[in-house]
Design a protein around this motif. Structure first.
Motif, PDB file in Angstrom:
ATOM      1  N   GLY A 131       0.807  -1.219   0.000  1.00  0.00           N
ATOM      2  CA  GLY A 131       0.000   0.000   0.000  1.00  0.00           C
ATOM      3  C   GLY A 131       0.833   1.258   0.000  1.00  0.00           C
ATOM      4  O   GLY A 131       2.015   1.254  -0.342  1.00  0.00           O
ATOM      5  N   THR A 132       0.205   2.382   0.397  1.00  0.00           N
ATOM      6  CA  THR A 132       0.886   3.678   0.481  1.00  0.00           C
ATOM      7  C   THR A 132       1.297   3.954   1.918  1.00  0.00           C
ATOM      8  O   THR A 132       2.464   4.195   2.206  1.00  0.00           O
ATOM      9  CB  THR A 132      -0.029   4.799  -0.048  1.00  0.00           C
ATOM     10  N   ASN A 133       0.336   3.928   2.837  1.00  0.00           N
ATOM     11  CA  ASN A 133       0.658   3.993   4.269  1.00  0.00           C
ATOM     12  C   ASN A 133       0.846   2.561   4.753  1.00  0.00           C
ATOM     13  O   ASN A 133      -0.086   1.763   4.739  1.00  0.00           O
ATOM     14  CB  ASN A 133      -0.474   4.674   5.051  1.00  0.00           C
ATOM     15  N   ASN A 134       2.068   2.238   5.163  1.00  0.00           N
ATOM     16  CA  ASN A 134       2.413   0.847   5.456  1.00  0.00           C
ATOM     17  C   ASN A 134       3.047   0.721   6.831  1.00  0.00           C
ATOM     18  O   ASN A 134       4.184   0.278   6.959  1.00  0.00           O
ATOM     19  CB  ASN A 134       3.369   0.309   4.384  1.00  0.00           C
ATOM     20  N   VAL A 135       2.312   1.106   7.863  1.00  0.00           N
ATOM     21  CA  VAL A 135       2.792   0.950   9.225  1.00  0.00           C
ATOM     22  C   VAL A 135       2.353  -0.395   9.779  1.00  0.00           C
ATOM     23  O   VAL A 135       3.138  -1.113  10.398  1.00  0.00           O
ATOM     24  CB  VAL A 135       2.293   2.100  10.128  1.00  0.00           C
ATOM     25  N   PHE A 136       1.101  -0.754   9.550  1.00  0.00           N
ATOM     26  CA  PHE A 136       0.577  -2.016  10.072  1.00  0.00           C
ATOM     27  C   PHE A 136       1.147  -3.233   9.327  1.00  0.00           C
ATOM     28  O   PHE A 136       1.620  -4.180   9.967  1.00  0.00           O
ATOM     29  CB  PHE A 136      -0.950  -2.020  10.013  1.00  0.00           C
ATOM     30  N   PRO A 137       1.133  -3.281   8.002  1.00  0.00           N
ATOM     31  CA  PRO A 137       1.693  -4.450   7.318  1.00  0.00           C
ATOM     32  C   PRO A 137       3.214  -4.399   7.311  1.00  0.00           C
ATOM     33  O   PRO A 137       3.826  -3.369   7.587  1.00  0.00           O
ATOM     34  CB  PRO A 137       1.132  -4.317   5.899  1.00  0.00           C
ATOM     35  N   VAL A 138       3.832  -5.537   6.977  1.00  0.00           N
ATOM     36  CA  VAL A 138       5.290  -5.636   6.971  1.00  0.00           C
ATOM     37  C   VAL A 138       5.785  -5.960   5.566  1.00  0.00           C
ATOM     38  O   VAL A 138       5.046  -6.479   4.721  1.00  0.00           O
ATOM     39  CB  VAL A 138       5.785  -6.716   7.952  1.00  0.00           C
ATOM     40  N   LYS A 167      -2.863  -3.162  18.858  1.00  0.00           N
ATOM     41  CA  LYS A 167      -3.648  -2.052  19.378  1.00  0.00           C
ATOM     42  C   LYS A 167      -4.658  -1.600  18.322  1.00  0.00           C
ATOM     43  O   LYS A 167      -4.488  -1.836  17.124  1.00  0.00           O
ATOM     44  CB  LYS A 167      -2.729  -0.882  19.758  1.00  0.00           C
ATOM     45  N   VAL A 168      -5.699  -0.935  18.785  1.00  0.00           N
ATOM     46  CA  VAL A 168      -6.728  -0.410  17.895  1.00  0.00           C
ATOM     47  C   VAL A 168      -7.320   0.839  18.534  1.00  0.00           C
ATOM     48  O   VAL A 168      -7.325   0.991  19.754  1.00  0.00           O
ATOM     49  CB  VAL A 168      -7.820  -1.485  17.639  1.00  0.00           C
ATOM     50  N   ILE A 169      -7.786   1.755  17.689  1.00  0.00           N
ATOM     51  CA  ILE A 169      -8.503   2.943  18.162  1.00  0.00           C
ATOM     52  C   ILE A 169      -9.980   2.753  17.843  1.00  0.00           C
ATOM     53  O   ILE A 169     -10.351   2.584  16.676  1.00  0.00           O
ATOM     54  CB  ILE A 169      -7.998   4.227  17.491  1.00  0.00           C
ATOM     55  N   ASP A 170     -10.818   2.755  18.869  1.00  0.00           N
ATOM     56  CA  ASP A 170     -12.266   2.736  18.662  1.00  0.00           C
ATOM     57  C   ASP A 170     -12.756   4.176  18.603  1.00  0.00           C
ATOM     58  O   ASP A 170     -12.436   4.988  19.481  1.00  0.00           O
ATOM     59  CB  ASP A 170     -12.959   1.991  19.789  1.00  0.00           C
ATOM     60  N   VAL A 171     -13.528   4.476  17.579  1.00  0.00           N
ATOM     61  CA  VAL A 171     -14.032   5.832  17.353  1.00  0.00           C
ATOM     62  C   VAL A 171     -15.548   5.818  17.466  1.00  0.00           C
ATOM     63  O   VAL A 171     -16.233   5.194  16.649  1.00  0.00           O
ATOM     64  CB  VAL A 171     -13.607   6.359  15.963  1.00  0.00           C
ATOM     65  N   ASP A 172     -16.056   6.468  18.497  1.00  0.00           N
ATOM     66  CA  ASP A 172     -17.500   6.588  18.693  1.00  0.00           C
ATOM     67  C   ASP A 172     -17.951   7.964  18.212  1.00  0.00           C
ATOM     68  O   ASP A 172     -17.483   8.987  18.725  1.00  0.00           O
ATOM     69  CB  ASP A 172     -17.862   6.419  20.166  1.00  0.00           C
ATOM     70  N   ILE A 173     -18.834   7.978  17.241  1.00  0.00           N
ATOM     71  CA  ILE A 173     -19.360   9.218  16.675  1.00  0.00           C
ATOM     72  C   ILE A 173     -20.831   9.326  17.044  1.00  0.00           C
ATOM     73  O   ILE A 173     -21.610   8.403  16.774  1.00  0.00           O
ATOM     74  CB  ILE A 173     -19.190   9.249  15.139  1.00  0.00           C
ATOM     75  N   GLU A 174     -21.195  10.400  17.673  1.00  0.00           N
ATOM     76  CA  GLU A 174     -22.555  10.578  18.177  1.00  0.00           C
ATOM     77  C   GLU A 174     -23.594  10.309  17.083  1.00  0.00           C
ATOM     78  O   GLU A 174     -23.534  10.860  15.985  1.00  0.00           O
ATOM     79  CB  GLU A 174     -22.720  12.007  18.705  1.00  0.00           C
ATOM     80  N   ALA A 175     -24.539   9.394  17.403  1.00  0.00           N
ATOM     81  CA  ALA A 175     -25.682   9.084  16.537  1.00  0.00           C
ATOM     82  C   ALA A 175     -25.274   8.442  15.206  1.00  0.00           C
ATOM     83  O   ALA A 175     -26.057   8.434  14.256  1.00  0.00           O
ATOM     84  CB  ALA A 175     -26.523  10.322  16.265  1.00  0.00           C
ATOM     85  N   GLU A 176     -24.060   7.876  15.140  1.00  0.00           N
ATOM     86  CA  GLU A 176     -23.614   7.220  13.915  1.00  0.00           C
ATOM     87  C   GLU A 176     -22.928   5.901  14.237  1.00  0.00           C
ATOM     88  O   GLU A 176     -22.634   5.598  15.396  1.00  0.00           O
ATOM     89  CB  GLU A 176     -22.656   8.127  13.127  1.00  0.00           C
ATOM     90  N   GLU A 177     -22.664   5.129  13.192  1.00  0.00           N
ATOM     91  CA  GLU A 177     -21.984   3.841  13.352  1.00  0.00           C
ATOM     92  C   GLU A 177     -20.564   4.046  13.868  1.00  0.00           C
ATOM     93  O   GLU A 177     -19.850   4.956  13.442  1.00  0.00           O
ATOM     94  CB  GLU A 177     -21.945   3.124  11.995  1.00  0.00           C
ATOM     95  N   GLN A 178     -20.150   3.174  14.780  1.00  0.00           N
ATOM     96  CA  GLN A 178     -18.797   3.212  15.314  1.00  0.00           C
ATOM     97  C   GLN A 178     -17.790   2.896  14.216  1.00  0.00           C
ATOM     98  O   GLN A 178     -18.096   2.228  13.235  1.00  0.00           O
ATOM     99  CB  GLN A 178     -18.668   2.199  16.450  1.00  0.00           C
ATOM    100  N   ASP A 179     -16.554   3.394  14.385  1.00  0.00           N
ATOM    101  CA  ASP A 179     -15.498   3.116  13.415  1.00  0.00           C
ATOM    102  C   ASP A 179     -14.221   2.760  14.172  1.00  0.00           C
ATOM    103  O   ASP A 179     -14.187   2.797  15.405  1.00  0.00           O
ATOM    104  CB  ASP A 179     -15.270   4.325  12.498  1.00  0.00           C
ATOM    105  N   ILE A 180     -13.177   2.401  13.422  1.00  0.00           N
ATOM    106  CA  ILE A 180     -11.904   2.031  14.036  1.00  0.00           C
ATOM    107  C   ILE A 180     -10.745   2.588  13.221  1.00  0.00           C
ATOM    108  O   ILE A 180     -10.894   2.960  12.048  1.00  0.00           O
ATOM    109  CB  ILE A 180     -11.732   0.501  14.156  1.00  0.00           C
ATOM    110  N   ALA A 181      -9.565   2.595  13.853  1.00  0.00           N
ATOM    111  CA  ALA A 181      -8.311   2.842  13.153  1.00  0.00           C
ATOM    112  C   ALA A 181      -7.269   1.912  13.762  1.00  0.00           C
ATOM    113  O   ALA A 181      -7.312   1.615  14.959  1.00  0.00           O
ATOM    114  CB  ALA A 181      -7.877   4.295  13.282  1.00  0.00           C
ATOM    115  N   LEU A 182      -6.333   1.475  12.954  1.00  0.00           N
ATOM    116  CA  LEU A 182      -5.273   0.586  13.434  1.00  0.00           C
ATOM    117  C   LEU A 182      -4.012   1.354  13.802  1.00  0.00           C
ATOM    118  O   LEU A 182      -3.209   0.872  14.604  1.00  0.00           O
ATOM    119  CB  LEU A 182      -4.925  -0.457  12.373  1.00  0.00           C
ATOM    120  N   ILE A 183      -3.831   2.547  13.239  1.00  0.00           N
ATOM    121  CA  ILE A 183      -2.620   3.320  13.492  1.00  0.00           C
ATOM    122  C   ILE A 183      -2.934   4.717  14.015  1.00  0.00           C
ATOM    123  O   ILE A 183      -2.432   5.121  15.060  1.00  0.00           O
ATOM    124  CB  ILE A 183      -1.752   3.442  12.217  1.00  0.00           C
ATOM    125  N   ASP A 184      -3.764   5.481  13.306  1.00  0.00           N
ATOM    126  CA  ASP A 184      -4.021   6.860  13.725  1.00  0.00           C
ATOM    127  C   ASP A 184      -5.412   7.328  13.328  1.00  0.00           C
ATOM    128  O   ASP A 184      -5.974   6.914  12.316  1.00  0.00           O
ATOM    129  CB  ASP A 184      -2.960   7.812  13.145  1.00  0.00           C
TER     130      ASP A 184
END
Length: 329
Positions: A131-138, A167-184
Motif C-alpha cells: 500500500g501507500t501507508n504501510n505501518v501495520f503491514p510488513v 492495538k486499535v482505536i475505537d471511534v464513537d461518533i454521536e448518533a452514527e456507526e462506530q469506526d476504528i483505526a489501526l494506526i491513527d
C-alpha cells in the motif's frame, strides 16, 4: 484442516500520494506474483484449504490459475459485494470469519487492513505491505509468509504462541456507526472529505496515534519524530496542531516533506477517552473518512483489542526447532 484466507486489494499502492511523490507503485501483476509465492509456501508447509476474496481484478484467481496445485488442495472463492471499494474487503472478512480460517494473508496498506478488521475484529493476520501507508503491514518475502500461513493452518504451530494482539482505536461518533483505526485517527479542519489523502498540514487539528513511528511516512511520523510509541507500548500518543507551535519537518507521504506546527503532546492510557466535536472531518489510517457535523461529539479510545498479528520469524523458528521441514532419507 482449517483454512488459509487470501485477500489482495487491487487498488492499494496506487493513490495520489505515491504519484505525487514519484514513488514506486505495486501493480496488480506484482500482487499476483506475491499471492502465487505465498500459496506455494503455504502448500509446502501443509495447507490444504484456501478461501479467498473475489477481488475486482481477479488477482487471487489468476494467481491460482498460474500455479501448479497438488491434488487434494482446495480453493473456495467467496461471493463478492461487487463494489470495487473497501466494502468488498469488509464483506470478505465477515465471510471468512464464518469459514474456519486459521489465519489470513492480507495484501495492502493500512487502509486495506483497517477494512478487513472492520469485518473481522479478532482475525489472525499475516499482512504484507503493498500500500501507500504501510505501518501495520510488513515487508517480507511472500514465500516465507506463506510457510507461516501453512504451518498455522495445518496446526503444526499454534497461532497463540507466535501472534500478538494489536492495538486499535475505537471511534464513537454521536448518533452514527462506530469506526476504528489501526494506526491513527486525525481530526481535521475540513468541511468535506474531498481527496481522501492527508497532504495539507494546515488542516490538521489533532491526532490520536496507536503507534508513532519515526521510521515511517504519514501521520504516524509526526508523532514518531516528537515522541516515538511502538506497537509494544501499552499506551498511545495524542497530538495537537497549533499555529505558532513548534515547527516539525516531516514526511507527509513518499517523497513529500512538509513543515508541521506541533502544539501539545501527551501520552494516552488504554481506554482513556479523547473527546472532540465538529465541525470537522475525521481521517482514519491516513484517509479522510467521515464528516462530523457542527456540535456532533466524538470519543476515541485506544486498547489492545485489535487483530492478532503473526510474527513470521517466530513461526519459522518454532518450525525449525520442531524440525518440521527436516526429512529423513
Amino acid at each position: 484442516m482449517r483454512a488459509v484466507g487470501l485477500v489482495a486489494n487491487p487498488a492499494s499502492g496506487k493513490d495520489i500520494r505515491r504519484l505525487a511523490g514519484k514513488a514506486s507503485v505495486f501493480d496488480n501483476r506484482e500482487k499476483l506474483a506475491i499471492v502465487r509465492r505465498a500459496v506455494i509456501g503455504a502448500i509446502a508447509a501443509g495447507a490444504r484449504r484456501f478461501v479467498y476474496m473475489s477481488d475486482s481484478h481477479g488477482i487471487v484467481k489468476q494467481a491460482i490459475a498460474e500455479t501448479t496445485i497438488p491434488r487434494g488442495v482446495r480453493f473456495e472463492a467467496l461471493p463478492s459485494s461487487g463494489t470495487a471499494s473497501a466494502m468488498d474487503t469488509i464483506v470478505a472478512a465477515e465471510q471468512m470469519a464464518q469459514k474456519d480460517c486459521a489465519v489470513v494473508l492480507v495484501l495492502g496498506g493500512d487502509g486495506t487492513n483497517r477494512a478487513f478488521v472492520r469485518g473481522w475484529r479478532d482475525a489472525t493476520l499475516v499482512s504484507l505491505s503493498t500500500g501507500t501507508n504501510n505501518v501495520f503491514p510488513v515487508m517480507a518475502e511472500a514465500t516465507v509468509a506463506g510457510m507461516a500461513l501453512g504451518l498455522i493452518a495445518a496446526g503444526k504451530v499454534a497461532s497463540r504462541l507466535v501472534a500478538t494482539q494489536a492495538k486499535v482505536i475505537d471511534v464513537d461518533i454521536e448518533a452514527e456507526e462506530q469506526d476504528i483505526a489501526l494506526i491513527d485517527a486525525v481530526i481535521t479542519r475540513d468541511a468535506f472529505i474531498g481527496a481522501k489523502a492527508l497532504l495539507d498540514p494546515s488542516q490538521l487539528k489533532e491526532a490520536l496515534l496507536c503507534r508513532a513511528e519515526p521510521a515511517a511516512v504519514g501521520i504516524t511520523s509526526l508523532g514518531g519524530l516528537v515522541r516515538p510509541v511502538s506497537d509494544k507500548d501499552d499506551f498511545g500518543l495524542h497530538l495537537t496542531f497549533t499555529k505558532g507551535g513548534r515547527q516539525l519537518l516531516a514526511p507527509m507521504g513518499p517523497g513529500m516533506f512538509a513543515k508541521v506546527e506541533i502544539g501539545k503532546t501527551r501520552l494516552v492510557k488504554f481506554d482513556q477517552a479523547v473527546k472532540a466535536q465538529g465541525p470537522s472531518v475525521i481521517a482514519l489510517d491516513g484517509e479522510r473518512e467521515r464528516v462530523i457535523a457542527p456540535g456532533q461529539r466524538i470519543e476515541m479510545r485506544i486498547s489492545r483489542r485489535g487483530p492478532w498479528v503473526v510474527d513470521l520469524a517466530a513461526t519459522l523458528q518454532r518450525a525449525a526447532k520442531q524440525k518440521i521441514f527436516l526429512r529423513t532419507m
